[in-house]
Design a protein around this motif. Structure first.
Motif, short mmCIF file in Angstrom:
data_model
loop_
_atom_site.label_atom_id
_atom_site.label_comp_id
_atom_site.label_asym_id
_atom_site.label_seq_id
_atom_site.Cartn_x
_atom_site.Cartn_y
_atom_site.Cartn_z
N GLN A 93 39.36 51.43 46.15
CA GLN A 93 39.41 50.64 47.38
C GLN A 93 39.23 49.16 47.06
O GLN A 93 39.90 48.31 47.62
CB GLN A 93 38.32 51.14 48.34
CG GLN A 93 37.96 50.23 49.50
CD GLN A 93 37.02 49.08 49.12
OE1 GLN A 93 37.23 47.98 49.58
NE2 GLN A 93 36.04 49.33 48.29
N GLY A 94 38.32 48.87 46.15
CA GLY A 94 38.06 47.48 45.77
C GLY A 94 39.27 46.83 45.14
O GLY A 94 39.60 45.68 45.44
N GLN A 95 39.95 47.57 44.26
CA GLN A 95 41.15 47.04 43.62
C GLN A 95 42.25 46.76 44.65
O GLN A 95 42.87 45.69 44.65
CB GLN A 95 41.68 48.03 42.56
CG GLN A 95 40.83 48.13 41.35
CD GLN A 95 40.93 46.90 40.48
OE1 GLN A 95 41.99 46.36 40.25
NE2 GLN A 95 39.79 46.43 40.00
N LEU A 96 42.48 47.73 45.51
CA LEU A 96 43.52 47.58 46.53
C LEU A 96 43.18 46.47 47.52
O LEU A 96 44.02 45.63 47.84
CB LEU A 96 43.73 48.91 47.26
CG LEU A 96 44.82 48.92 48.34
CD1 LEU A 96 46.18 48.58 47.74
CD2 LEU A 96 44.87 50.29 49.00
N SER A 97 41.94 46.43 47.98
CA SER A 97 41.51 45.41 48.93
C SER A 97 41.60 44.02 48.32
O SER A 97 42.02 43.06 48.98
CB SER A 97 40.08 45.67 49.40
OG SER A 97 40.01 46.87 50.12
N ALA A 98 41.20 43.89 47.06
CA ALA A 98 41.26 42.59 46.39
C ALA A 98 42.71 42.11 46.28
O ALA A 98 43.00 40.94 46.53
CB ALA A 98 40.63 42.69 45.00
N TYR A 99 43.59 43.01 45.94
CA TYR A 99 45.01 42.64 45.86
C TYR A 99 45.53 42.18 47.21
O TYR A 99 46.14 41.11 47.33
CB TYR A 99 45.83 43.84 45.35
CG TYR A 99 47.31 43.61 45.44
CD1 TYR A 99 47.97 42.78 44.53
CD2 TYR A 99 48.06 44.20 46.45
CE1 TYR A 99 49.33 42.56 44.62
CE2 TYR A 99 49.42 43.98 46.55
CZ TYR A 99 50.06 43.16 45.64
OH TYR A 99 51.40 42.93 45.74
N ILE B 175 39.57 33.77 43.17
CA ILE B 175 38.13 33.55 42.99
C ILE B 175 37.38 33.91 44.27
O ILE B 175 36.35 34.61 44.23
CB ILE B 175 37.84 32.10 42.56
CG1 ILE B 175 38.34 31.89 41.13
CG2 ILE B 175 36.36 31.77 42.67
CD1 ILE B 175 38.40 30.44 40.69
N LEU B 176 37.85 33.45 45.42
CA LEU B 176 37.22 33.77 46.70
C LEU B 176 37.20 35.28 46.94
O LEU B 176 36.19 35.85 47.37
CB LEU B 176 37.92 33.06 47.85
CG LEU B 176 37.73 31.55 47.93
CD1 LEU B 176 38.65 30.94 48.99
CD2 LEU B 176 36.28 31.20 48.20
N THR B 177 38.32 35.92 46.65
CA THR B 177 38.42 37.37 46.82
C THR B 177 37.44 38.09 45.90
O THR B 177 36.77 39.03 46.31
CB THR B 177 39.85 37.85 46.54
OG1 THR B 177 40.72 37.27 47.51
CG2 THR B 177 39.96 39.36 46.59
N THR B 178 37.34 37.64 44.67
CA THR B 178 36.44 38.28 43.71
C THR B 178 34.99 38.20 44.18
O THR B 178 34.27 39.20 44.16
CB THR B 178 36.59 37.63 42.32
OG1 THR B 178 37.94 37.82 41.88
CG2 THR B 178 35.63 38.25 41.31
N VAL B 179 34.56 37.03 44.63
CA VAL B 179 33.18 36.88 45.13
C VAL B 179 32.96 37.79 46.34
O VAL B 179 31.94 38.49 46.42
CB VAL B 179 32.89 35.40 45.48
CG1 VAL B 179 31.56 35.26 46.21
CG2 VAL B 179 32.91 34.55 44.22
#
Length: 155
Positions: free
Chosen positions: A104-110, A129-133
């Motif tokens: 979910q994290g990978q898909l949401s970050a993308y 960067i904003l997405t990663t944080v």
């Protein structure tokens, strides 16, 4: 031996961050950084192995994700959320939940990064960067309260 070495390194580095972060958040970020470095290394190795294939990026990404889901789970179970319980049945459920949160994290970050670039017209690096944080924060709470929530004790 590996577990003890990682534990000693975590304890050695914590005094630098002690005034900024609780130990659990520190270990979450530190083991996450280690797992991310492992992910990148596995991706690069697999990409080199498959680079003549039309699906080199996809294959390398899938293999790296699968292996770092396993290593990430092990790291978080042993160094971050150690109070969550240890019986085999519980661990199997935790691994499944961990994998779901990671995917979910990978898909949401993308999707979030793409949205920031397309809709908000942000620079790709800034959006990433904003997405990663944001995703680190969301995933910490998902792992703490969903994957590794403390077992309820029977009275």
């Amino acid at each position: 031996m590996v577990k003890n070495t990682i534990l000693q390194l975590l304890k050695l580095g914590y005094p630098l961050f002690q005034k900024l972060l609780p130990y659990q958040v520190y270990t979450y970020l530190a083991t996450g950084a280690l797992n991310t470095a492992l992910n990148i290394g596995i991706f690069m190795l697999c990409y080199q192995l498959f680079n003549t294939s039309m699906i080199a990026v996809e294959a390398a990404t899938a293999i790296a994700l699968l292996l770092t889901i396993l290593s990430g789970y092990w790291l978080q179970m042993n160094f971050v959320f150690t109070e969550s319980g240890s019986d085999k049945k519980r661990r199997a459920g935790q691994l499944t939940k961990y994998a779901l949160v990671a995917i979910q994290g990978q898909l949401s970050a993308y999707l979030l990064t793409k949205t920031m670039i397309i809709v908000l017209h942000l620079n790709a690096s800034c959006a990433y960067i904003l997405t990663t944080v944001f995703m680190l924060t969301v995933n910490y709470f998902l792992q703490k309260y969903f994957t590794f929530k403390k077992a309820k004790r029977l009275s």
